[in-house]
Motif scaffolding. Sequence first.
Motif, short mmCIF file in Angstrom:
data_model
loop_
_atom_site.label_atom_id
_atom_site.label_comp_id
_atom_site.label_asym_id
_atom_site.label_seq_id
_atom_site.Cartn_x
_atom_site.Cartn_y
_atom_site.Cartn_z
N PRO A 5 -51.81 -14.21 57.04
CA PRO A 5 -50.62 -14.55 57.83
C PRO A 5 -49.36 -14.33 56.97
O PRO A 5 -49.40 -14.57 55.76
CB PRO A 5 -50.82 -16.04 58.15
N HIS A 11 -47.91 -16.54 48.41
CA HIS A 11 -49.09 -16.89 47.62
C HIS A 11 -49.91 -15.68 47.19
O HIS A 11 -50.92 -15.82 46.50
CB HIS A 11 -50.00 -17.85 48.43
N THR A 25 -51.84 -5.00 56.31
CA THR A 25 -52.26 -5.02 57.73
C THR A 25 -51.50 -6.07 58.53
O THR A 25 -51.82 -6.31 59.69
CB THR A 25 -53.76 -5.36 57.87
N PHE A 63 -53.42 -0.26 60.01
CA PHE A 63 -54.40 -1.10 60.70
C PHE A 63 -53.79 -2.32 61.39
O PHE A 63 -54.51 -3.05 62.07
CB PHE A 63 -55.50 -1.63 59.74
N1 LIG Z 1 -57.43 -10.17 63.57
C1 LIG Z 1 -57.06 -8.93 63.94
O1 LIG Z 1 -57.68 -8.28 64.80
C2 LIG Z 1 -55.86 -8.32 63.28
C3 LIG Z 1 -55.59 -6.99 63.57
C4 LIG Z 1 -54.52 -6.37 62.97
C5 LIG Z 1 -53.71 -7.08 62.10
N2 LIG Z 1 -53.98 -8.39 61.86
C6 LIG Z 1 -53.09 -9.10 60.94
O2 LIG Z 1 -53.77 -9.19 59.68
C7 LIG Z 1 -53.45 -10.43 59.05
C8 LIG Z 1 -54.74 -11.22 58.86
O3 LIG Z 1 -55.30 -11.48 60.13
P1 LIG Z 1 -56.61 -12.38 60.31
O4 LIG Z 1 -56.93 -12.34 61.76
O5 LIG Z 1 -57.63 -11.92 59.34
O6 LIG Z 1 -56.02 -13.80 59.92
P2 LIG Z 1 -56.69 -15.13 59.32
O7 LIG Z 1 -58.14 -15.10 59.61
O8 LIG Z 1 -55.86 -16.25 59.81
O9 LIG Z 1 -56.40 -15.01 57.76
C9 LIG Z 1 -57.00 -14.08 56.89
C10 LIG Z 1 -56.95 -14.61 55.48
O10 LIG Z 1 -55.68 -15.22 55.19
C11 LIG Z 1 -55.91 -16.34 54.37
N3 LIG Z 1 -54.87 -17.37 54.63
C12 LIG Z 1 -54.59 -17.95 55.80
N4 LIG Z 1 -53.56 -18.83 55.66
C13 LIG Z 1 -53.22 -18.81 54.36
C14 LIG Z 1 -52.24 -19.48 53.60
N5 LIG Z 1 -51.38 -20.35 54.17
N6 LIG Z 1 -52.18 -19.22 52.27
C15 LIG Z 1 -53.03 -18.32 51.70
N7 LIG Z 1 -53.98 -17.64 52.38
C16 LIG Z 1 -54.08 -17.87 53.69
C17 LIG Z 1 -57.26 -16.86 54.77
O11 LIG Z 1 -57.85 -17.41 53.63
P3 LIG Z 1 -58.91 -18.63 53.76
O12 LIG Z 1 -60.09 -18.10 54.51
O13 LIG Z 1 -59.22 -18.96 52.33
O14 LIG Z 1 -58.19 -19.71 54.50
C18 LIG Z 1 -58.01 -15.64 55.22
O15 LIG Z 1 -58.82 -15.11 54.17
C19 LIG Z 1 -52.45 -11.16 59.96
O16 LIG Z 1 -51.13 -10.91 59.51
C20 LIG Z 1 -52.73 -10.53 61.33
O17 LIG Z 1 -51.60 -10.58 62.18
C21 LIG Z 1 -55.04 -9.02 62.41
#
Ligand SMILES: NC(=O)c1ccc[n+]([C@@H]2O[C@H](COP(=O)([O-])OP(=O)(O)OC[C@H]3O[C@@H](n4cnc5c(N)ncnc54)[C@H](OP(=O)(O)O)[C@@H]3O)[C@@H](O)[C@H]2O)c1
Length: 158
Positions: A5, A11, A25, A63
């Motif tokens: 996020p 961090h 991404t 991505f």
């Molecule tokens: N999901 C999709 O399909 C998708 C597609 C394209 C782009 N994105 C983008 O890619 C990024 C990640 O998406 P996601 O769906 O994988 O999100 P997510 O599951 O919420 O987060 C992915 C990672 O971020 C870490 N994280 C979350 N909050 C944190 C914080 N406050 N401080 C440090 N680390 C933190 C988490 O670590 P922990 O597990 O240790 O908490 C997790 O490993 C976002 O910006 C999203 O908009 C997502």
Amino acid sequence: MVTVPVKAFPHVPAAPLAGKTVIDTCNYGPERDGPIPELDNNSLTSSELLLRYLPGAMLVKAFNNIFFKHLLSLARPAGAGDRSYLPIVGDSAPAKAAVTAFMESIGYSVLDAGPLADSWRQATGTPVWGTPYGPYSNEKGQPAGEDAMRAALAAATR
Ligand SMILES: NC(=O)c1ccc[n+]([C@@H]2O[C@H](COP(=O)([O-])OP(=O)(O)OC[C@H]3O[C@@H](n4cnc5c(N)ncnc54)[C@H](OP(=O)(O)O)[C@@H]3O)[C@@H](O)[C@H]2O)c1
């Protein structure tokens, strides 16, 4: 690869990524990330904000515009008629070349959509974001070809 996020950008450790090609991404959403004035007033893109935290990295945004389940299901071999296109932006030509080679190796063709400052064209809610690959409810997705993706990038407004 930085895939967190946007509120977690402060961090992300900068030293291990200095001098490296780094794929960003990430998408900004104030409902999840809280308000970030420079992003809300469009004076920065989220990629430019990330670069402030990772000043030595060669950042390439990629991505961010495709749902992770579609990324899996829409991969096709090079030359397939229904191979999908994904946009990238970045300021380093070698980094873009490396990311392009990687993306092509995992089943996608790549559109170079310009420098990092233009990453708003593929940000949340733009025409290239999500919808070209079909609704989230259909995990198979739908292929998005070059012409459709070029037109969608050109149709972005800020
Ligand atoms: N999901 C999709 O399909 C998708 C597609 C394209 C782009 N994105 C983008 O890619 C990024 C990640 O998406 P996601 O769906 O994988 O999100 P997510 O599951 O919420 O987060 C992915 C990672 O971020 C870490 N994280 C979350 N909050 C944190 C914080 N406050 N401080 C440090 N680390 C933190 C988490 O670590 P922990 O597990 O240790 O908490 C997790 O490993 C976002 O910006 C999203 O908009 C997502």
